[in-house]
Design an enzyme around this catalytic site. Sequence first.
Site, PDB file in Angstrom:
ATOM      1  N   GLY A 277      -1.091  -2.303   4.221  1.00 34.46           N
ATOM      2  CA  GLY A 277      -1.542  -3.629   3.791  1.00 34.46           C
ATOM      3  C   GLY A 277      -3.041  -3.821   3.906  1.00 34.46           C
ATOM      4  O   GLY A 277      -3.550  -4.912   3.647  1.00 34.46           O
TER       5      GLY A 277
ATOM      6  N   SER B 147       2.933   1.059  -0.478  1.00 32.60           N
ATOM      7  CA  SER B 147       3.202   2.382  -1.048  1.00 32.60           C
ATOM      8  C   SER B 147       4.183   3.083  -0.123  1.00 32.60           C
ATOM      9  O   SER B 147       3.921   3.222   1.068  1.00 32.60           O
ATOM     10  CB  SER B 147       1.913   3.193  -1.121  1.00 32.60           C
ATOM     11  OG  SER B 147       0.885   2.420  -1.664  1.00 32.60           O
TER      12      SER B 147
ATOM     13  N   THR C  96      -4.368   1.022  -1.641  1.00 36.98           N
ATOM     14  CA  THR C  96      -3.980   1.226  -3.038  1.00 36.98           C
ATOM     15  C   THR C  96      -4.917   0.463  -3.970  1.00 36.98           C
ATOM     16  O   THR C  96      -5.339   0.976  -5.008  1.00 36.98           O
ATOM     17  CB  THR C  96      -2.518   0.774  -3.235  1.00 36.98           C
ATOM     18  OG1 THR C  96      -1.726   1.508  -2.301  1.00 36.98           O
ATOM     19  CG2 THR C  96      -2.034   1.041  -4.622  1.00 36.98           C
TER      20      THR C  96
ATOM     21  N   GLY D  13      -0.077   3.765   4.689  1.00 35.75           N
ATOM     22  CA  GLY D  13      -0.903   3.486   5.865  1.00 35.75           C
ATOM     23  C   GLY D  13      -0.118   3.610   7.149  1.00 35.75           C
ATOM     24  O   GLY D  13       1.118   3.654   7.154  1.00 35.75           O
TER      25      GLY D  13
END
Length: 1044
Positions: free
Chosen positions: A107, A160, A111, A386
């Site tokens: 977060g 992701s 991306t 992450g």
Amino acid sequence: MEANPPVLATVGVGDLVLLDPLSEESLLSNLQERFLHKEIYTYIGNVVISVNPYCQLPIYSAEMVEQYCNGNFYAMKPHIYAIAEDAYSSLRDRNQDQCILITGESGAGKTEASKLVMSYVAAVCSKGADVTKVKEQLLQSNPVLEAFGNAKTIRNNNSSRFGKYMDVEFDFKGEPLGGLISNYLLEKSRVVWHVKNERNFHIFYQLLAGASDPLLKRLKLQRDCRHHGYLGDEDPRLPGIDDATNFQAVQDAMRIIGFSEAEVMQLLEVTAVVLKLGDLQLSGQFQASGMDACGIQNMQVLQDICELIGLQESILEQALCSRTVEAKQEKVVTALSVAQGYFGRDALAKNIYSRLFDWLVTRINESIQVTVGERRKVMGVLDIYGFEIFQDNSFEQFIINYCNEKLQQIFILMTLKEEQDEYFREGIEWTPVTFFDNSIICDLIESGKGGILVLLDEECLRPGTVSAATFLAKLDQAFGSHEHYESRKSQSDRHITDTSLPSTCFRVHHYAGKVTYNATGFTEKNTDRLYRGLAQAMWQAKHTLLRSLFPDGDPKKASLKMPPTAGFQFKASINTLMKNLYSKNPNYIRCIKPNESQAPGQFTDELVRSQVRYLGLLENVRVRRAGYAYRQPYQPCLERYRLLSTHTWPRWTGTARDGVQALLSDMDIPPEELAYGHTKVFIRTPRTLFDLEERRRRRVEELATLIQKTYRGWRCRTQYQLMRKSQILISAWFRGHAQKKRYQHMKRAALLIQAYVRGWKTRKEYTKYFRSGATTRLAYFIYRRLLQKFFLGLKNNLPPLTVSDRSWPPAPYRFLTNANEELKTIFYHWKCKKYRDQLSLEKRAALQTKLCASELFKGKKARYGPSVPEPFQGDYVGLQKNPKYQKLQATARGKLVLADTVRKVNQANGKMTPQLLLLTKEHVILADPKAAQPKVVISLSDIHAISVTRFSDGLLVLHLKEQMGTGGTKGDVLLVSDHVIEVVTRVHQVLLETTGQPLNLQIADQFSMQFKKSSIAVTVVQGPKGRLGPVCKKKGKKMEVLVC
Ligand SMILES: Nc1ncnc2c1ncn2[C@@H]1O[C@H](COP(=O)(O)OP(=O)(O)OP(=O)(O)O)[C@@H](O)[C@H]1O
Ligand SMILES: [Mg+2]
């Protein structure tokens, strides 16, 4: 004074290297201040720190791209575009492969950052049609992969769930040629299960929301998510995310990438199969052996699945509910319990989905991969899941965090350790900066001599019962005393009671925090078991895509060898990735998450502090500050900057190090800014480098101008010389041509003259052989012929013979003009003569008289004109025939010329009396008409003169000589005759005839008359027309005659 560059002129400090004082507090408050002013990017040298704003900022416009394009890294505000530009321009101009490492926890914005970098590079490279297609395909791979590989998690709505590394390949001009995507371990467990408030992969929701009714029917799906077991019971909608629109975008993207309609449909069918598998319900069944068995509860679902994939239901049913074990070439079929059945079903769903995802990446790569074999430069962008810490962390989190640990290691190695090592190596004076080196944690996980992954593999391959407890025991045994490992056992060994650590869990002290992993499921997920029967069933399906996903289902290829474990595969691919990254020039983007609630404008101090700590930002700043911003081996440095100094440009013959020293000493750089290592030169501040780059840029421009100037000069000179040569050639040709023409002309003239001369000479020579005078004769002949023609023409064309006609044909040739005129006159005279010859004597005499009258009066007296047509009769009174005039006849016998009745004016009173006038050849006789007796006889010789007026009257005065005494006159005689012209003419003729003297004729308005020895002045006045005869008035010695 020099203006501060933007890194200094923004809110707070744009580059943390310049932060003063440097402490964790000041660093945090600087980041916070900038974050609150929407300055989300901050530098540490060339590392970009990005704090997620959680809102759209107006800093990604095309104008911004324009600003950062070709701009200098240090000359503008910190921005992700600056690092993208730096990487891209280094790749293009310095021919260095680049990689952009984006790290941060889930977060934090990795991306998004990777997409910004890609879009920037796409925007600044050239815009040809081919390039645009490649760029579009590269960019459009994002929505497709995000749909299948991203999901909502508690930490991030678009998290992701796979790792992605994308190599973009460029040609020598910096134009993108294509790319290659590598994906890392998809979190496939999410397909079958997810935590409350999270979601499955986006594609399922997008498909159900966005597909048309017929499509859904074809895929045998229900629009409501709650009908599908794998999607959970909660409301799947997310604020700000429109699944239906995104589904459309995904389809469009696939089309742009190059997916055919059939491929898209097959992809959706396989996706639908995964969903449908979740709907399959199993139930326990009774078996005679008493063993557990299961069966399909809702056959309709099975039927749907089989219809979708083209498979016999019985095959799938058998594969789902039983298991075939081959032992000693014997096949033993055992029934599965309900739990085992569900395990098999879920494993199948997970496998289909993860293989589908791999196929998707391969298919995209097929479209975007570079086909041409030219030399290429590569820019890699790494966007990996992450670092995550959840309530319940499983094998996936372990793998994800391991990956992050490795990335941190790269960062530490490249920016902290490697840098300091380099100072030592190069012999630069250096005070070491301490930092946390996470190699120990990486070793704990991946060491080949007994790291957690190796132990896990051993446990999975070990015969016998394997469970979480046995695995945990193995870990405890190996790492009981490891400072980064904790478990219930290790804690109790250290005499620590930690109730937060359940007995099935172990804890790893990662660089970013302690994470407690639940060992349950580790071994299963690591082996990633799929019953062979299921793989074989899938292989038997007629659905081409699904079948191609399960090559291991082919019985001919069946092997008893265990496939490599997930952990093993991941470790191998991560190591390949690391090698790949080490070979490239790294550019770091370190993403920081400002709060846990994904809210804009919120800066949670503690959360950021912990990230700043584990990311090692403070150490990074310290090393950067004490160290040198830029270093380069002497040779390339000399190559790059040697054009700046006259010592090194255009040639340097010494060593590279001496060259660099010579050129930098020319640059006026403070000595503390530079350090000369054994093989490299070090430059302390970016500003100096910026300055050097700026000078180089200007110098390059100068040199370019010089080259241009020289080239233009050369081009103009060559062109001029060419033109001159051409001009000379043209003039030579032209002159030659002109001279040739002139020569031809002269030659022709000479030939002509020659010909004439020769002709003349020859004629002269030969003239004697010809008859002389032939030409003259010929000419004479022609002349005569012409004359003959002329005369014959005249003869045939003679004008009429009337005397009054004076016409005459014109001369046909000019030489005949005079002759013609002459002939005309002769002809006319001849005509007159002929006319005259045929006249009688009387007529001739009459005409003679008329001619005489004309000589006397023409143009002098008005009366003449009317008299011309009147024939002169001579005898107007019939003197010859009238017997009354016998006496008079006797007087004038034989000599009468004219007899007429006239009026005689009495000179005394002016009265008129009629008289007969006879003119003979000797006398003028006036007689009384009644008595016919001569009254006055005047000898012609006595007439001195005759006067007449100019007018048309008949007045005439006979002036007599003075000695006159005969005839009975008292002086001059004044008469009025109607034939005055004839009278005077005949008097004149007679006088001429008899005396040879012409008549003295006076034509005047005034004259004097002799009367009784005195003279009377007669004045003739013209009266009004129409009055008859003249009227004479006598006043004394004057007489006034009024004539008409
Ligand atoms: N530069 C930015 N501007 C605006 N919003 C941003 C930006 N970066 C991130 N965000 C917001 O933060 C959200 C999360 O970002 P992103 O998906 O990039 O995180 P991530 O680091 O990739 O997380 P994960 O590791 O879970 O994939 C985005 O969906 C977006 O709403
Ligand atoms: Mg992401």
